[in-house]
Design a protein around this motif. Structure first.
Motif, PDB file in Angstrom:
ATOM      1  N   LYS A   1      -2.229 -17.965  -4.293  1.00 38.48           N
ATOM      2  CA  LYS A   1      -3.030 -16.783  -4.834  1.00 38.48           C
ATOM      3  C   LYS A   1      -2.457 -15.327  -4.667  1.00 38.48           C
ATOM      4  CE  LYS A   1      -7.028 -19.909  -5.520  1.00 38.48           C
ATOM      5  NZ  LYS A   1      -8.017 -20.646  -4.845  1.00 38.48           N
ATOM      6  N   TRP A   2      -2.291 -15.271  -3.448  1.00 39.25           N
ATOM      7  CA  TRP A   2      -1.966 -13.775  -3.213  1.00 39.25           C
ATOM      8  C   TRP A   2      -0.680 -13.407  -3.804  1.00 39.25           C
ATOM      9  CZ3 TRP A   2      -5.699 -11.742  -1.368  1.00 39.25           C
ATOM     10  CH2 TRP A   2      -6.635 -12.107  -0.197  1.00 39.25           C
TER      11      TRP A   2
ATOM     12  N   TYR B   1      -1.641 -12.263  -7.272  1.00 42.65           N
ATOM     13  CA  TYR B   1      -2.297 -11.086  -7.374  1.00 42.65           C
ATOM     14  C   TYR B   1      -1.103 -10.206  -7.312  1.00 42.65           C
ATOM     15  CZ  TYR B   1      -6.976 -12.228  -6.715  1.00 42.65           C
ATOM     16  OH  TYR B   1      -8.480 -12.763  -6.628  1.00 42.65           O
TER      17      TYR B   1
ATOM     18  N   ARG C   1      -0.588  -7.355 -10.488  1.00 40.94           N
ATOM     19  CA  ARG C   1      -0.511  -5.923  -9.951  1.00 40.94           C
ATOM     20  C   ARG C   1       0.734  -5.075 -10.407  1.00 40.94           C
ATOM     21  NH1 ARG C   1      -3.007  -4.628  -4.256  1.00 40.94           N
ATOM     22  NH2 ARG C   1      -5.189  -5.175  -4.484  1.00 40.94           N
TER      23      ARG C   1
ATOM     24  N   VAL D   1       5.768   3.239  -1.331  1.00 41.02           N
ATOM     25  CA  VAL D   1       4.493   3.808  -1.130  1.00 41.02           C
ATOM     26  C   VAL D   1       4.451   5.258  -1.661  1.00 41.02           C
ATOM     27  CG1 VAL D   1       3.498   4.912   1.144  1.00 41.02           C
ATOM     28  CG2 VAL D   1       4.320   2.501   1.180  1.00 41.02           C
TER      29      VAL D   1
ATOM     30  N   GLU E   1       0.827  -5.002   2.143  1.00 40.26           N
ATOM     31  CA  GLU E   1       0.876  -5.718   3.125  1.00 40.26           C
ATOM     32  C   GLU E   1      -0.603  -6.226   3.501  1.00 40.26           C
ATOM     33  OE1 GLU E   1       3.148  -4.532   6.328  1.00 40.26           O
ATOM     34  OE2 GLU E   1       2.217  -5.972   7.808  1.00 40.26           O
ATOM     35  N   SER E   2      -1.288  -5.263   3.763  1.00 38.57           N
ATOM     36  CA  SER E   2      -2.640  -5.317   4.344  1.00 38.57           C
ATOM     37  C   SER E   2      -3.685  -5.950   3.513  1.00 38.57           C
ATOM     38  CB  SER E   2      -3.069  -3.947   4.740  1.00 38.57           C
ATOM     39  OG  SER E   2      -3.215  -3.163   3.635  1.00 38.57           O
ATOM     40  N   GLU E   3      -3.319  -5.827   2.002  1.00 38.36           N
ATOM     41  CA  GLU E   3      -4.296  -6.482   1.244  1.00 38.36           C
ATOM     42  C   GLU E   3      -3.931  -7.726   0.635  1.00 38.36           C
ATOM     43  OE1 GLU E   3      -4.250  -3.528  -1.921  1.00 38.36           O
ATOM     44  OE2 GLU E   3      -4.857  -2.201  -0.253  1.00 38.36           O
ATOM     45  N   LEU E   4      -2.513  -8.203   0.300  1.00 34.03           N
ATOM     46  CA  LEU E   4      -2.145  -9.237  -0.434  1.00 34.03           C
ATOM     47  C   LEU E   4      -0.997 -10.027   0.505  1.00 34.03           C
ATOM     48  CD1 LEU E   4      -1.347  -7.950  -3.984  1.00 34.03           C
ATOM     49  CD2 LEU E   4      -3.633  -8.988  -3.018  1.00 34.03           C
ATOM     50  N   VAL E   5      -1.250  -9.716   1.916  1.00 33.40           N
ATOM     51  CA  VAL E   5      -0.324 -10.490   2.688  1.00 33.40           C
ATOM     52  C   VAL E   5       1.269 -10.016   2.550  1.00 33.40           C
ATOM     53  CG1 VAL E   5       0.483 -12.457   3.981  1.00 33.40           C
ATOM     54  CG2 VAL E   5      -1.915 -12.331   2.973  1.00 33.40           C
TER      55      VAL E   5
ATOM     56  N   ARG F   1      -1.869   4.084   0.878  1.00 35.48           N
ATOM     57  CA  ARG F   1      -1.633   3.497  -0.324  1.00 35.48           C
ATOM     58  C   ARG F   1      -2.580   3.823  -1.358  1.00 35.48           C
ATOM     59  NH1 ARG F   1      -1.779  -1.720   1.546  1.00 35.48           N
ATOM     60  NH2 ARG F   1       0.184  -1.495   2.305  1.00 35.48           N
TER      61      ARG F   1
ATOM     62  N   ARG G   1      -5.125   2.890  -4.651  1.00 32.07           N
ATOM     63  CA  ARG G   1      -5.956   1.813  -5.101  1.00 32.07           C
ATOM     64  C   ARG G   1      -5.560   1.577  -6.666  1.00 32.07           C
ATOM     65  NH1 ARG G   1     -11.616   2.846  -4.147  1.00 32.07           N
ATOM     66  NH2 ARG G   1     -11.464   3.597  -6.433  1.00 32.07           N
ATOM     67  N   ILE G   2      -5.487   0.125  -7.063  1.00 31.99           N
ATOM     68  CA  ILE G   2      -4.897   0.063  -8.454  1.00 31.99           C
ATOM     69  C   ILE G   2      -5.550   0.860  -9.598  1.00 31.99           C
ATOM     70  CG2 ILE G   2      -6.031  -2.096  -8.814  1.00 31.99           C
ATOM     71  CD1 ILE G   2      -3.346  -2.991 -10.167  1.00 31.99           C
TER      72      ILE G   2
ATOM     73  N   HIS H   1      -4.679 -13.262   8.358  1.00 32.93           N
ATOM     74  CA  HIS H   1      -4.476 -12.218   7.315  1.00 32.93           C
ATOM     75  C   HIS H   1      -4.167 -11.064   8.135  1.00 32.93           C
ATOM     76  CE1 HIS H   1      -5.302  -9.380   3.944  1.00 32.93           C
ATOM     77  NE2 HIS H   1      -5.124 -10.458   3.251  1.00 32.93           N
ATOM     78  N   PRO H   2      -3.486 -10.069   7.363  1.00 40.43           N
ATOM     79  CA  PRO H   2      -2.670  -8.982   8.267  1.00 40.43           C
ATOM     80  C   PRO H   2      -4.023  -7.975   8.423  1.00 40.43           C
ATOM     81  CG  PRO H   2      -1.609  -9.301   6.470  1.00 40.43           C
ATOM     82  CD  PRO H   2      -2.304 -10.111   6.386  1.00 40.43           C
ATOM     83  N   SER H   3      -5.354  -7.836   7.722  1.00 39.21           N
ATOM     84  CA  SER H   3      -5.947  -6.944   7.896  1.00 39.21           C
ATOM     85  C   SER H   3      -7.463  -7.492   8.277  1.00 39.21           C
ATOM     86  CB  SER H   3      -6.277  -6.070   6.430  1.00 39.21           C
ATOM     87  OG  SER H   3      -6.607  -6.925   5.526  1.00 39.21           O
TER      88      SER H   3
ATOM     89  N   ASP I   1      -4.630  -0.628   7.597  1.00 38.93           N
ATOM     90  CA  ASP I   1      -5.325  -1.052   6.455  1.00 38.93           C
ATOM     91  C   ASP I   1      -5.049  -0.599   5.092  1.00 38.93           C
ATOM     92  OD1 ASP I   1      -6.232  -3.171   8.059  1.00 38.93           O
ATOM     93  OD2 ASP I   1      -8.269  -2.317   8.441  1.00 38.93           O
ATOM     94  N   LEU I   2      -5.161   0.585   5.041  1.00 36.59           N
ATOM     95  CA  LEU I   2      -4.973   1.745   3.808  1.00 36.59           C
ATOM     96  C   LEU I   2      -3.163   1.646   3.622  1.00 36.59           C
ATOM     97  CD1 LEU I   2      -7.713   3.999   4.317  1.00 36.59           C
ATOM     98  CD2 LEU I   2      -7.609   1.901   3.215  1.00 36.59           C
ATOM     99  N   GLY I   3      -2.535   1.265   4.402  1.00 39.94           N
ATOM    100  CA  GLY I   3      -1.179   1.445   3.714  1.00 39.94           C
ATOM    101  C   GLY I   3      -0.103   2.390   4.652  1.00 39.94           C
TER     102      GLY I   3
ATOM    103  N   ILE J   1      -5.141  11.224  -0.356  1.00 43.83           N
ATOM    104  CA  ILE J   1      -5.214   9.925  -0.721  1.00 43.83           C
ATOM    105  C   ILE J   1      -6.095   9.017   0.135  1.00 43.83           C
ATOM    106  CG2 ILE J   1      -3.782   7.636  -1.032  1.00 43.83           C
ATOM    107  CD1 ILE J   1      -1.329   9.345  -1.441  1.00 43.83           C
TER     108      ILE J   1
ATOM    109  N   ARG K   1      -9.317   6.931  -1.217  1.00 47.20           N
ATOM    110  CA  ARG K   1      -9.632   5.623  -0.724  1.00 47.20           C
ATOM    111  C   ARG K   1     -10.769   5.267  -0.108  1.00 47.20           C
ATOM    112  NH1 ARG K   1      -5.596   1.860  -0.514  1.00 47.20           N
ATOM    113  NH2 ARG K   1      -7.408   0.518   0.007  1.00 47.20           N
TER     114      ARG K   1
ATOM    115  N   VAL L   1     -10.720  -4.375   1.998  1.00 45.52           N
ATOM    116  CA  VAL L   1     -10.163  -4.117   3.176  1.00 45.52           C
ATOM    117  C   VAL L   1     -10.496  -2.778   3.780  1.00 45.52           C
ATOM    118  CG1 VAL L   1      -7.886  -3.758   3.934  1.00 45.52           C
ATOM    119  CG2 VAL L   1      -8.129  -5.649   2.275  1.00 45.52           C
TER     120      VAL L   1
END
Lengths: 409, 376
Positions: A160-161, A164, A168, A237, A245-249, A367, A369-370, B20-22, B125-127, B199, B203, B361
């Motif tokens: 699933k990740w 996603y 995206r 970025v 990474e922190s959202e979708l592994v 980062r 958001r979409i 999971h990373p976060s 978490d926010l990149g 940014i 966020r 997140v």
């Protein structure tokens, strides 16, 4: 070849006679030589890719107040090679429920889309594999093929990740292709051609003839839109939501390992350098020297000196100082290159600056958001790019006068 | 006969965690998502359960102290402190003044260290990668100070019932003073790099808004509660130890960038609390008595009289309380910890409905949970 804006094509015509590098007029020998040129460019991309990976890790290290790779080779310059060997020796793991053909096919497609664009990149006046008449369109088309590979990777992983991440990146690439294409149009209008060589030659005549410094403020605006869109297209970025990474592994490459992963990795850097190369060609005069003479040269040297002084003052570690000395030696070597092969030198220098900008941005910004990215694309960049086209057109008409046959009927 | 084919769209379940990373440890979130939109979140806990409370019942009162380190491992001193406060109240132990001052310095230093991790991982978490390294750099200096006093860098077990395990080493106060001075300068860098980044504000502002009423209903404490604009800090409202001698402010969320109680407010409360902690440490180092006991005379076999007690204190995450029952022996009959992270996590499902995954997140990061404390 016809003259545009009084630009001379003398050198170009010399090379028109030696047709062996020109894609559209091949014979048997030409095909063989094309093959060699292709291998050469591939070698360049691989070598430069490893260098960029090292540079990225060094920049990251210094931005973050640490040293970065230091163990393999002098100041870790062989680290990328070591990592590559490590990845090659690792097992390629295929998830049990993955769609194996697609899973295997995805990384080569991504890399291919990043690589074939190099066919039309003018590294110098004659170091170009093929001067297509539709060079820019060709790059746009091949670069956007990469998203097919990303979607394939995400779908075939059956997880699933990655799915996603694929969704995206599809949304992102499709959306940002539009401001990307629109921001090229002002340049094409001014140059009157789609061929990469013509685009460079139309900026001949010193730094003030570069597209970036023309049509102020329309061209710089186009440059900014183009640069931002390129960041999005190459998943850098602050637009790296496809592999966030922190959202979708890991995004679309979560399930990849070993060589397949390293191909993804390399493709990212190849695409990045391609983006920088195209930006340089379109806006920064390509391989042409800036042609500073008199006061501007002294001024820029003084600025460089001040910058170096400041940079040295902020060093607080001996290894960083030695790195700076290494950089100075590198600069000297490159200056030698400048003497021997000035066009290639200037191309490398300009793309290097853009590349550094990309690296520095990555290690500084969070980062987006979409939905914010979509907002920015559709509601900010696209309208501004449209207005920009109009503005550039009016400006160019003002400079060159209204053409006699402006009304076609 | 034509058959109409229809594409079915359905919500999917996604496992976010336990690896999971976060998710900040081994938290598992079950997400029901419609594309990027999260329609339901169910936190599942228990992956780090180590029976700490049961251990407490099987050992003597002193033997529980190292287990409290492992609860909130980012603020071990504060956990030590909360437990020692409970045990001291149970056994009517009076802590010497010098010990109290040392405890306050350690507690506040650890609060800074814990908030630094919150700040750095929130950037991750926010990149944004770089703030994490800046934060860890400063935290290392705090850990150096801790190493000087107790030899440990993560699980200190420095506090004892009736005081602390040993006196401050020579020259420690100067080093600590120096650190605080340097740290105040670095705070500005943190703010430039992350807090006021366009940014970053985009966020976090208006993301994961917890209204004051909701924060109180769910039992949120600490920066999460104060981020929602509720001025509640046990260091002032229930001044334990010697906190009534100190002058400092309680930063609260004011909705500067969005609604009151959004992620940015919670984040900013932590940043401002670090400044206040610096003030407290400065005052404590000034008021630290030169002579005096660092530990009260407590018998090796500590047998508090029969009774029960619940004592709470302000940890870096919020209200950390210990409930002890004594049956007159040298072992507690019951040890129960009230951990702030658990209550703070419980508010997540209520506020995350209809969010995007990226916002989830961001919200989770702003709650600043530590799994060791939730599962115990």
């Amino acid at each position: 070849m016809q003259e545009i804006n009084g630009v001379s094509y003398l050198t170009k015509q010399i090379w028109t006679d030696a047709t062996w590098l020109r894609f559209l007029s091949l014979n048997e020998l030409g095909f063989f030589l094309m093959l060699i040129a292709g291998v050469l460019v591939l070698t360049f991309v691989l070598a430069y890719g490893t260098f960029v990976v090292w540079a990225e890790r060094k920049v990251a290290g210094h931005v973050q107040d640490r040293l970065g790779p230091m163990r393999v080779g002098w100041h870790g310059w062989l680290q990328t090679l070591a990592d590559g060997i490590k990845l090659m020796m690792k097992e390629d793991i295929y998830p049990t429920l993955a769609d194996k053909p697609l899973f295997v096919l995805a990384p080569p497609i991504v890399f291919l889309s990043a690589f074939v664009g190099y066919a039309v990149v003018p590294f110098s006046q004659n170091a170009q594999m093929a001067d297509l008449d539709i060079g820019v369109l060709y790059i746009m088309a091949t670069a956007s093929l990469g998203v097919i590979g990303l979607i394939m990777a995400g779908w075939a992983s059956n997880s699933k990740w990655p799915l996603y991440g694929a969704m995206r990146s599809a949304a992102l690439t499709v959306a940002y292709g539009i401001p990307l294409g629109l921001s090229i149009i002002p340049v094409l209008m001014v140059a009157g051609s789609l061929s990469m060589q013509d685009l460079v030659q139309s900026q001949n005549g010193g730094i003030l003839h570069w597209n970036f410094f023309r049509c102020w403020p329309f061209m710089p605006l186009a440059f900014i839109i183009f640069f931002i869109s390129n960041l999005a297209e190459t998943n850098r970025v602050p637009f790296d939501i496809a592999e966030a990474e922190s959202e979708l592994v890991g995004g679309y490459h979560t399930e990849y390992s070993g060589v397949s992963f390293s191909v993804f990795f390399l493709a990212e850097y190849a695409a990045m350098y391609l983006a920088c190369a195209v930006t340089t060609t379109l806006f920064l005069g390509g391989y042409l020297p800036p042609d500073l003479s008199g006061i501007p040269l002294i001024l820029s040297l003084a600025l460089l000196g001040i910058f170096l002084f400041w940079r040295f003052k902020t060093f607080h570690d001996r290894s960083q100082v030695s790195e700076a000395i290494f950089c100075a030696i590198l600069v000297a070597a490159i200056t030698l290159l400048w003497g021997v092969w000035p066009y290639f030198f200037w191309f490398l220098a300009k793309t290097g600056v853009l590349l550094y900008l990309m690296l520095h941005l990555r290690w500084t910004l969070p980062r987006l958001r979409i939905d914010q990215m979509m907002y920015m694309c559709w509601k900010v960049l696209t309208p501004v790019a449209f207005i920009n086209i109009l503005g550039t057109g009016l400006w160019w008409m003002w400079i060159t006068g209204i053409p006699k046959n402006w009304w076609p009927y | 006969m034509t058959r109409k084919r229809e594409f079915k769209s359905q919500e999917i379940y996604v496992n976010m965690g336990p690896q999971h990373p976060s998710t900040h440890g081994v938290l598992r979130l079950m997400l029901r998502t419609d594309g990027e939109i999260v329609s339901d979140v169910a936190p599942m806990i228990g992956y780090l359960h180590r029976c700490a409370e049961k251990y407490g019942e099987s050992g003597t009162y002193q033997m529980m102290i190292p287990y409290t380190d492992r609860m909130d491992y980012l603020a071990g001193m504060n956990c030590n402190w909360a437990y020692c406060l409970a045990a001291e109240k149970l056994g009517n132990v009076v802590v010497p003044e010098r010990a109290e001052y040392i405890r306050i310095v350690m507690g506040e230093l650890n609060r800074i260290a814990s908030h630094l991790i919150a700040f750095g991982t929130y950037g991750l978490d926010l990149g944004a990668f770089t703030p994490f390294f800046y934060a860890l750099d400063e935290r290392e200096k705090i850990l150096d100070l801790f190493e000087m006093v107790c030899g440990a860098r993560l699980t200190y077990s420095y506090f004892r019932i009736g005081g602390v395990s040993q006196d401050l080493p020579e020259g420690w106060e100067q080093r600590c003073n120096q650190f605080i001075d340097d740290f105040r300068l670095r705070m500005k860098e943190f703010n430039d790099l992350l807090s006021h980044n366009y940014i970053f504000i985009k966020r976090t502002a208006d993301v994961g808004v917890i209204s004051p009423a909701m924060a109180i209903d769910y039992g949120c404490t600490g920066p999460v509660l104060r981020g929602s604009g509720v001025r509640w800090d046990l260091r002032i409202d229930e001044a334990y130890s010697l906190y009534d001698r100190f002058r400092f402010q309680i930063p609260i969320g004011r909705g500067e960038k969005g609604a009151i109680g959004d992620s940015w407010d919670r984040y900013m409360v932590r940043i401002r609390e670090m400044e206040q902690s610096c003030d407290i440490i400065k005052q404590a180092l000034r008021g630290l008595p030169d002579t005096g006991e660092y530990r009260a005379k407590v018998p090796k076999v500590f047998k508090p009289p029969k009774g029960e007690v619940y004592v709470r204190s302000e940890s870096s995450k919020g209200e950390l309380g210990f409930y002890l029952i004594s049956d007159g022996t040298d072992r507690p009959y019951r040890v129960k910890a009230r951990s702030p992270s658990l209550s703070n996590l419980c508010v997540l499902p209520a506020i995350s409905e209809g969010m995007m995954i990226a916002d989830l997140v961001a919200t989770l990061g702003s709650l600043d949970i530590v799994m060791g404390e939730i599962d115990r």
